[in-house]
Structure formats: C-alpha cells, structure tokens
Design a protein around this motif. Structure first.
Motif, PDB file in Angstrom:
ATOM      1  N   ILE A 103       0.830  -1.207   0.000  1.00 38.56           N
ATOM      2  CA  ILE A 103       0.000   0.000   0.000  1.00 38.56           C
ATOM      3  C   ILE A 103       0.862   1.254   0.000  1.00 38.56           C
ATOM      4  O   ILE A 103       2.030   1.235   0.408  1.00 38.56           O
ATOM      5  CB  ILE A 103      -0.953   0.032   1.218  1.00 38.56           C
ATOM      6  N   LEU A 104       0.267   2.317  -0.464  1.00 38.01           N
ATOM      7  CA  LEU A 104       0.860   3.646  -0.381  1.00 38.01           C
ATOM      8  C   LEU A 104       0.040   4.435   0.627  1.00 38.01           C
ATOM      9  O   LEU A 104      -1.195   4.430   0.562  1.00 38.01           O
ATOM     10  CB  LEU A 104       0.826   4.333  -1.744  1.00 38.01           C
ATOM     11  N   ALA A 105       0.699   5.081   1.580  1.00 35.94           N
ATOM     12  CA  ALA A 105      -0.007   5.842   2.614  1.00 35.94           C
ATOM     13  C   ALA A 105       0.508   7.274   2.634  1.00 35.94           C
ATOM     14  O   ALA A 105       1.688   7.529   2.363  1.00 35.94           O
ATOM     15  CB  ALA A 105       0.203   5.192   3.982  1.00 35.94           C
ATOM     16  N   LYS A 106      -0.398   8.211   2.958  1.00 35.94           N
ATOM     17  CA  LYS A 106       0.024   9.606   3.069  1.00 35.94           C
ATOM     18  C   LYS A 106      -0.924  10.354   3.999  1.00 35.94           C
ATOM     19  O   LYS A 106      -1.988   9.854   4.374  1.00 35.94           O
ATOM     20  CB  LYS A 106       0.055  10.276   1.698  1.00 35.94           C
ATOM     21  N   GLY A 107      -0.511  11.568   4.360  1.00 32.09           N
ATOM     22  CA  GLY A 107      -1.360  12.400   5.219  1.00 32.09           C
ATOM     23  C   GLY A 107      -1.162  12.102   6.689  1.00 32.09           C
ATOM     24  O   GLY A 107      -0.094  11.690   7.132  1.00 32.09           O
ATOM     25  N   ARG A 108      -2.226  12.288   7.460  1.00 28.01           N
ATOM     26  CA  ARG A 108      -2.171  12.100   8.908  1.00 28.01           C
ATOM     27  C   ARG A 108      -2.143  10.618   9.257  1.00 28.01           C
ATOM     28  O   ARG A 108      -2.824   9.809   8.629  1.00 28.01           O
ATOM     29  CB  ARG A 108      -3.358  12.804   9.560  1.00 28.01           C
ATOM     30  N   ALA A 109      -1.348  10.310  10.261  1.00 26.06           N
ATOM     31  CA  ALA A 109      -1.191   8.902  10.642  1.00 26.06           C
ATOM     32  C   ALA A 109      -0.792   8.820  12.109  1.00 26.06           C
ATOM     33  O   ALA A 109      -0.508   9.834  12.763  1.00 26.06           O
ATOM     34  CB  ALA A 109      -0.132   8.234   9.767  1.00 26.06           C
ATOM     35  N   TYR A 110      -0.807   7.602  12.622  1.00 26.84           N
ATOM     36  CA  TYR A 110      -0.300   7.310  13.959  1.00 26.84           C
ATOM     37  C   TYR A 110       0.777   6.235  13.835  1.00 26.84           C
ATOM     38  O   TYR A 110       0.699   5.356  12.973  1.00 26.84           O
ATOM     39  CB  TYR A 110      -1.400   6.747  14.865  1.00 26.84           C
TER      40      TYR A 110
END
Length: 214
Positions: free
Chosen positions: A148-155
């Motif tokens: 997966i590709l993830a972006k933005g706000r995260a924990y």
C-alpha cells in the motif's frame, strides 16, 4: 546649446545617479528577502499551532504518536479475498480497490479516530505476523498480502505498527495463502532480515519466497 553638449550633460547626470539607484535597488531586494523570511516563519508558526489544536488527546499519545506523512510511504497490509474483491479482515465490509485511494470516514478537520484508520506495517513479515481481533468478520477467509501507499495524517506505535487516514493498494504482494503460507515474490523481500522468517517472527502464517513470481 548643441545637441551633442546636451547629450553629454544627460549622460553625466545618469552616471552620477547610478550609484544611488544601485543602493536603493539593493535595499529593496534586502527588504523583500526579509519580508519573505518573515512570511515563511509565520506560516510555520500557524501550522504548528494548528497541529496543537487538532492533534489527538494525551491518553492516545501514551501509546501512539501522531505523524504527518508529507511524502507518501510504502507499507504492507493483509486483507481478505472474497469473490474477486478485497475486503477488510476486521469489519468484512470495507472494500479496497487497486489504484484507488481509501480515506478514513471520520476526522476531516483533525486526526481521524484510531478505529477509523487503516493499519499497515513497514515489511511483509510484520504485516503477516499481525494478529486480528477474535471478533474480526473475515478472520477465517482467504487472505492476501498487499503493498500500500499511505500519506497524510497517521499514527505510529512502538513496534512499527502504523495507522493511516489514507491508503491506496499498489499491488498484490502474495498469492492467496497456499497451505497456510503466504507465497511472496522475492522482490518484496529485499532488505528483509531472513532471521525474521527463520525465528518464526512471521507469526502463525508462514512466508514462502518464490523467485519465479514477478
């Protein structure tokens, strides 16, 4: 007065005025530069203040650290495969699509609630080792490991567990679990410590590396 004399006098005036004009131009450039630096610092201050206003409560921060992914990052996740589609193992209804962004349903202003996020891991063994809650709807269904590709706000939680507000499936990393094992193309295992597999860190599901898969 001849036109030549008038021309010479004008040239002398312009020559005398040039140093002053140069100094004024330099002052203007310095002023613009200082103003740009001030605006840049002000933007940073506003962004920092906004982060403080919307970040999660302290009780959550005891376990999870809020992180903003300015650049998209690549992670791995286990999903269930049913009827040619990909679904969340946990709720059994959230459907994923290759190449399409999935966004947390809550948290439009600040960080989304943790339960609304999509979980992922930095490496294939970590994703395969993840335990699902007993109440997961599709815990017994066939599973597939995806990149997966993830972006933005995260924990981020200690142990390299991540929760994201926004993900996109890039590719299917494994075939459906074959005989209780995830069969993964070798290219996805580059840089992964082989001891993680030999020492059983892949959890209940084993990982088989297939050099022939692309």
């Amino acid at each position: 007065m001849s036109s030549k004399r008038r021309s010479d006098r004008l040239c002398r005036k312009r020559s005398r005025a040039s140093p002053v004009a140069t100094i004024d131009l330099q002052r203007l450039e310095d002023s613009v530069k200082l103003r740009q630096e001030h605006v840049s610092e002000e933007i940073k201050r506003i962004q920092a203040s906004r982060f403080q206003l919307v970040k999660p409560g302290l009780n959550l921060l005891d376990l999870w650290t809020p992180v903003r992914l300015e650049e998209p990052g690549v992670f791995y996740k286990v999903v269930s495969a049913a009827n040619g589609s990909l679904f969340s193992v946990f709720d059994g209804t959230t459907e994923y699509h290759l190449g399409r962004w999935s966004v947390a349903k809550r948290g439009a202003i600040g960080w989304p609630p943790l339960h609304a996020c999509y979980f992922g891991y930095p490496t294939p063994p970590q994703a395969v080792a993840a335990d699902f809650p007993r109440t997961s709807k599709l815990v017994d269904a066939p599973k597939v490991l995806v990149q997966i590709l993830a972006k933005g706000r995260a924990y981020r939680r200690v142990g390299d567990v991540w929760a994201f507000e926004r993900i996109k499936i890039l590719s299917l990393v494994s075939q459906s679990a074959r005989g209780g094992a995830f069969v993964i193309a070798a290219k996805y295992m580059e840089g992964v410590d082989s001891n993680d597999l030999q020492n059983g860190k892949a959890g209940k599901q084993a990982i088989l590396v297939d050099q022939s898969l692309c």
